[in-house]
Scaffold this motif. Structure first.
Motif: not given
Lengths: 353, 353
Positions: A44-64
């Motif tokens: 998922t992250c890979d396919r945004f490689a030249d769409v969105c800068p890595m520094a602007n990537t966020w992940v929302v997940t659970s604590d676990a």
């Protein structure tokens, strides 16, 4: 790449339908069902490689799962891995990350995507994303992707598009007529014939001001919580405050809380070999079959007198299958499943503790 | 226990019919198919615990397995683990160990047993062994055990006993009329009806002078080799001499080389829940079945809508099987087999490199 482009990967799912490949300890997004060497969240992250800068990537997940996210995506800033203290569906998730991003960049143009889907035609996917981002950078609307359906699937929600007129500045984008819940077979077949229904892939594109305003209007019980936390975003107090207030959110999907109510909602019908990999059967569609309709993922899988099977055993040195027709066989992390394909909806129940 | 009692465990087999549980790297005798915590060779050794002193126990195996034997049976003196440099069937194996034991104790009374069979009634087994040893301590004959057949098995050789008169000093022991090769089904059914046929379990009991003399008479091409090595037995030169001369032996079974030719050959019909575990099916007979005829060996095996299956997966934390009838499912050491039970004779071929 536009520095205002932000990517949000939602990775809180605990999917149990893919047992034993996925488990509550390591859900689907963190495993490699295709056997390609990358997990679904990495892909998922890979396919945004030249769409969105890595520094602007966020992940929302659970604590676990925060540690697994960091291990699998070490280039994402640790402060961008947001931890939900409990599961509250997608509306609170999107609200939290939207306010959080807004505190950092009020001009952010955001893509929100699930972490556990696959896309076969990544080039077309990137083209669609760029067109979508250009649209929401200008238009005060929420855009969703509608997947061109290839079968009367009853496992997905549908988006009905108003195909009578495309948007002026984006000829591939249409207004949404209606969102439809997962249909029964008859209804799904009707949808397919009408050509104006698309699968809801759960991918959203919006300007941060658009989504924040929409949440304020349509989900004030959620927006008020994240509005009041403005002083703590990006500080050492953020997690404690989230832990305290996030659980107060109602558990509700973004579709239900916002998309079905808002006026400025658009759909981009697209086709790039998408699957939510919701079932073993949907995995089979994405992989190459042998002459007997078998799909095999693993280093040394030998099939004899067998047909229409899905064999998934990346950790097994050798698998020998003889005389099996229409089964799912999956081995992962010292757990083994053998199940008739027409019974695969029972998997999570059969394997439950 | 008599200090003249010696036990010889033959452990050179490379059995491939139990793949993936057994492999050429770790054949059947070194694994734990029953899931009881002891391997077959350990169980074999265990059941002689108060029949033969550990100091008088010998294992004949191949060079490749000598270390596994030592690991699994650490109480057997290392000098009693004899290494065959190549496979030459049972006659050279028994000849080597017999001359070797004779050099140490010319009064030895020897039991020779395969290492990969199972016995359910160990108490009866021990009683039979003690009666057998008492017989060969006195009589100049070779005694073999005849297993009471429970079905017209075509996978075993048969021993025809002369039941007209028991031995004077051992009422349970009879002269052998004939040894019979593995029969076809019709012949096997005839044998069963006649009551005087027993399965050949490959277990022999003899005084060392009896077997040495028999080999001298009936297999001089073998006996001459081990006779000439008398000066090196128990010395640092033994292995080098064996490596040089053992390969000259013809590859021939003890049954064929000696038992079928000798006159003083006896059979002890016995019944103690014996199986050679030659097939997955024979394992099933030894284990407890559920109401649907399934046998499951593993920590957490869940069967749904399934019957007549053998599931063997000791290393899997959890196995879920749905809708499977009449299959063998076996997982071991990261290899997986799923095979129709009526096709299990193909396993070693299907799994071969």
């Amino acid at each position: 790449m536009d520095n205002n482009t932000h990517l949000v990967i939602m990775a809180g799912g605990i999917g149990s339908r893919f047992w034993p490949m996925s488990t509550p300890h390591k859900p689907k997004q963190f495993i490699d069902p295709l056997g390609c060497g990358r997990t679904l969240i990495q892909l998922t992250c890979d396919r945004f490689a030249d769409v969105c800068p890595m520094a602007n990537t966020w992940v929302v997940t659970s604590d676990a799962y925060a540690d697994i996210v960091h291990q699998q995506l070490p280039d994402i800033p640790v402060s961008h891995i947001l931890r939900e203290p409990c599961r509250r569906n997608t509306a609170p998730c999107i609200a939290y990350v939207s306010w959080r991003i807004k505190a950092e960049n009020p001009k952010a143009n955001i893509i929100v995507t699930p972490s556990d889907h696959i896309v076969m035609d990544v080039q077309e996917f990137k083209r669609v994303m760029r067109v979508a981002l250009a649209f929401t950078a200008e238009a005060d609307g929420i855009l969703t992707l509608g997947m061109q359906p290839t079968r009367p699937e009853t496992g997905y929600g549908y988006i009905q598009a108003d195909l009578s007129a495309a948007c002026v500045r984006a000829k591939e984008i249409y207004r949404v007529d209606a969102f439809r819940e997962k249909p029964n077979v008859e209804t799904a077949e009707k949808y397919i014939k009408q050509k104006s229904y698309f699968w809801n892939a759960g991918i959203f594109i919006f300007h941060v001001s658009t989504v924040v305003n929409a949440l304020r209007v349509y989900a004030p019980e959620i927006s008020s919580i994240f509005e009041q936390l403005l002083p703590v975003y990006g500080t050492a107090d953020e997690q404690a405050a989230i832990n305290q207030h996030f659980p107060k959110c109602p558990s509700i999907s973004f579709d239900y809380a916002v998309m079905e109510k808002a006026d400025e909602v658009f759909v981009f019908p697209a086709s790039f070999g998408w699957s939510d990999l919701g079932t073993w059967g949907s995995l089979q569609e994405q992989l190459t079959k042998d002459n007997n309709g078998n799909v095999a993922v693993g280093p040394d899988i030998r099939l004899y007198d067998s047909s229409d099977c899905i064999i998934h055993a990346l950790g097994e040195k050798r698998v020998v299958v003889q005389g099996l027709n229409g089964y799912v066989v999956a081995e992962h992390d010292n757990s083994l499943l053998i199940c008739r394909r027409d019974q695969e909806q029972r998997i999570s129940k059969l394997a439950a503790d």
